[in-house]
Design an enzyme around this catalytic site. Sequence first.
Site, short mmCIF file in Angstrom:
data_model
loop_
_atom_site.label_atom_id
_atom_site.label_comp_id
_atom_site.label_asym_id
_atom_site.label_seq_id
_atom_site.Cartn_x
_atom_site.Cartn_y
_atom_site.Cartn_z
N ASN A 7 0.87 -1.18 0.00
CA ASN A 7 0.00 0.00 0.00
C ASN A 7 0.91 1.22 0.00
OD1 ASN A 7 -1.86 2.00 0.47
ND2 ASN A 7 -2.76 1.06 2.29
N ARG A 90 -2.79 -2.04 -3.24
CA ARG A 90 -4.03 -1.34 -2.91
C ARG A 90 -4.14 -0.05 -3.71
NH1 ARG A 90 -5.73 3.00 1.07
NH2 ARG A 90 -7.95 2.92 0.65
N HIS A 179 -13.45 2.66 0.48
CA HIS A 179 -13.38 1.65 1.56
C HIS A 179 -14.00 0.32 1.11
CE1 HIS A 179 -13.41 4.90 4.98
NE2 HIS A 179 -12.16 4.60 4.62
N ASN A 208 -10.86 7.03 11.08
CA ASN A 208 -10.52 8.41 10.82
C ASN A 208 -11.29 8.88 9.59
OD1 ASN A 208 -9.22 10.76 11.44
ND2 ASN A 208 -7.62 10.33 9.94
N ARG A 238 -12.89 15.53 7.99
CA ARG A 238 -13.76 15.82 6.83
C ARG A 238 -15.19 16.07 7.31
NH1 ARG A 238 -12.11 10.48 4.21
NH2 ARG A 238 -9.99 10.87 3.53
N GLU A 331 -14.80 -0.65 15.87
CA GLU A 331 -14.32 -1.83 16.60
C GLU A 331 -14.08 -1.55 18.08
OE1 GLU A 331 -10.88 -3.53 14.54
OE2 GLU A 331 -11.88 -3.09 12.64
N GLU A 383 -8.37 -5.45 5.33
CA GLU A 383 -8.29 -5.15 3.89
C GLU A 383 -7.09 -5.85 3.25
OE1 GLU A 383 -8.80 -1.15 5.50
OE2 GLU A 383 -9.44 -0.59 3.49
P1 AMP Z 1 -8.78 4.00 11.82
O1 AMP Z 1 -8.82 5.09 10.80
O2 AMP Z 1 -9.62 2.82 11.45
O3 AMP Z 1 -7.41 3.63 12.27
O4 AMP Z 1 -9.49 4.61 13.13
C1 AMP Z 1 -8.99 5.72 13.80
C2 AMP Z 1 -10.07 6.23 14.77
O5 AMP Z 1 -10.40 5.17 15.68
C3 AMP Z 1 -9.61 7.41 15.61
O6 AMP Z 1 -10.63 8.38 15.67
C4 AMP Z 1 -9.42 6.79 16.98
O7 AMP Z 1 -9.68 7.70 18.01
C5 AMP Z 1 -10.46 5.68 16.98
N1 AMP Z 1 -10.10 4.68 17.99
C6 AMP Z 1 -9.06 3.84 17.98
N2 AMP Z 1 -9.03 3.13 19.13
C7 AMP Z 1 -10.06 3.54 19.87
C8 AMP Z 1 -10.56 3.22 21.16
N3 AMP Z 1 -9.96 2.30 21.91
N4 AMP Z 1 -11.68 3.84 21.60
C9 AMP Z 1 -12.28 4.77 20.84
N5 AMP Z 1 -11.85 5.13 19.61
C10 AMP Z 1 -10.76 4.54 19.13
#
Ligand code: AMP
Length: 396
Positions: A7, A90, A179, A208, A238, A331, A383
């Site tokens: 990626n 990717r 996604h 995010n 965003r 998650e 992914e």
């Molecule tokens: P991603 O883009 O899938 O890596 O997700 C990032 C987002 O997941 C960010 O806003 C993090 O704050 C949120 N996140 C990651 N771990 C946790 C957690 N344990 N509790 C709440 N939000 C989380």
Amino acid sequence: MKILVVNAGSSSLKYQLFDMDTNEVLAKGLCERIGIDGIVTHKRPGKDDYKSNVDFPNHKAAIECVLALLTDKEKGVIGSVDEIAAVGHRFAHGGEKLKKSSILGDQELEYLESIVGLNPLHGPPAISGLKACKEVMPSINHVGVFDTSYYSEMKEEAYIYPIPYELYEKHKIRRYGFHGTSHRYVAAKAAEMLGKADAKIITCHLGNGSSITATVNGKAVDTSMGFTPQDGVPMGTRSGAIDPTVVTFIQKAEGISADEADKLLNKESGLLGVSGISSDCRDICDAAEKGNHRAQLALKILVHNIKKIVGSYIAEMNGVDAIVFTAGIGENDRQIREDVCKNMAWLGIEIDEAFNKSCPRGETVDISAKGAKVKTFVIPTNEEYMIALDTLNLTK
Ligand code: AMP
């Protein structure tokens, strides 16, 4: 059979080497600060991580470093590069033509280069990563897996915007969706758990960047991201969907250019823009718990918009068998899941709130309340595995 998944970003290159006979990740890592100075992090299960400064002037140097690490006597996991059967790449965007994961020959590469205007941020580095890998590993297949391709069978009414049709014909302005590899993976898992191939599933990829997709019978029928990943639910920075006229109004009222307005909506809005605190959901949850109004509001806006989209997809599909939460927020954030599913009993969505609070992290779990008509699952996305699987299926 060993498959390398790559990626490539503008200054980074992530990799994972899979053994597809055992479904194991043999090694994974990240080359960062490509073209600046260079740091590589290389991880193997059960072994200490290796981190080092390496000078990467470009993607080719980064992939050469990855191959050297993978075959290194001490840090490596394979004896020779020849053990890598194929590479999966990717790509965020496959345009209208690359409707499925595909082996990337000259024609496909030419097409990808022709559509970088649709994908100016991710397209050029992904192409540069592909070219570098092809140069270093010329005798094996390189497969492109596109985030957009899961949406290539949506009906016209789901992807054509109600603007002059000529703009679609001329500039290919339409809903593409993103996604897709994540939604495809978790929707397939959910269908398997339901034991129902033709299931109606709503997958909420909340990270995010966030998007929501409706799937019927293994095919996406609608999705919240659009021409770009800007559409849909509010995200870290965003805005998600807003009245389009707000954009031109801001430009005039603030005296800013189109590029500046774009930056404002992509980098300074969403959770960050409303809360004024952070784009990271964890920081906002902490501030909200301490009573910060704007942090509380940012979370309420997020939940409100997720609910609206979930509800509209239930209407569109004439029902739903399962709701899936995935990605960083989906998650991990138990409260957001609870808030999204609250007051949806009329639609058959009810979760076991106690189990939602205590269920293990990082595992696939069923958080539905006993007897709920609709199942609610938490499914960690993967992914990279999906990319490896498509690559295997196209090359074996
Ligand atoms: P991603 O883009 O899938 O890596 O997700 C990032 C987002 O997941 C960010 O806003 C993090 O704050 C949120 N996140 C990651 N771990 C946790 C957690 N344990 N509790 C709440 N939000 C989380």
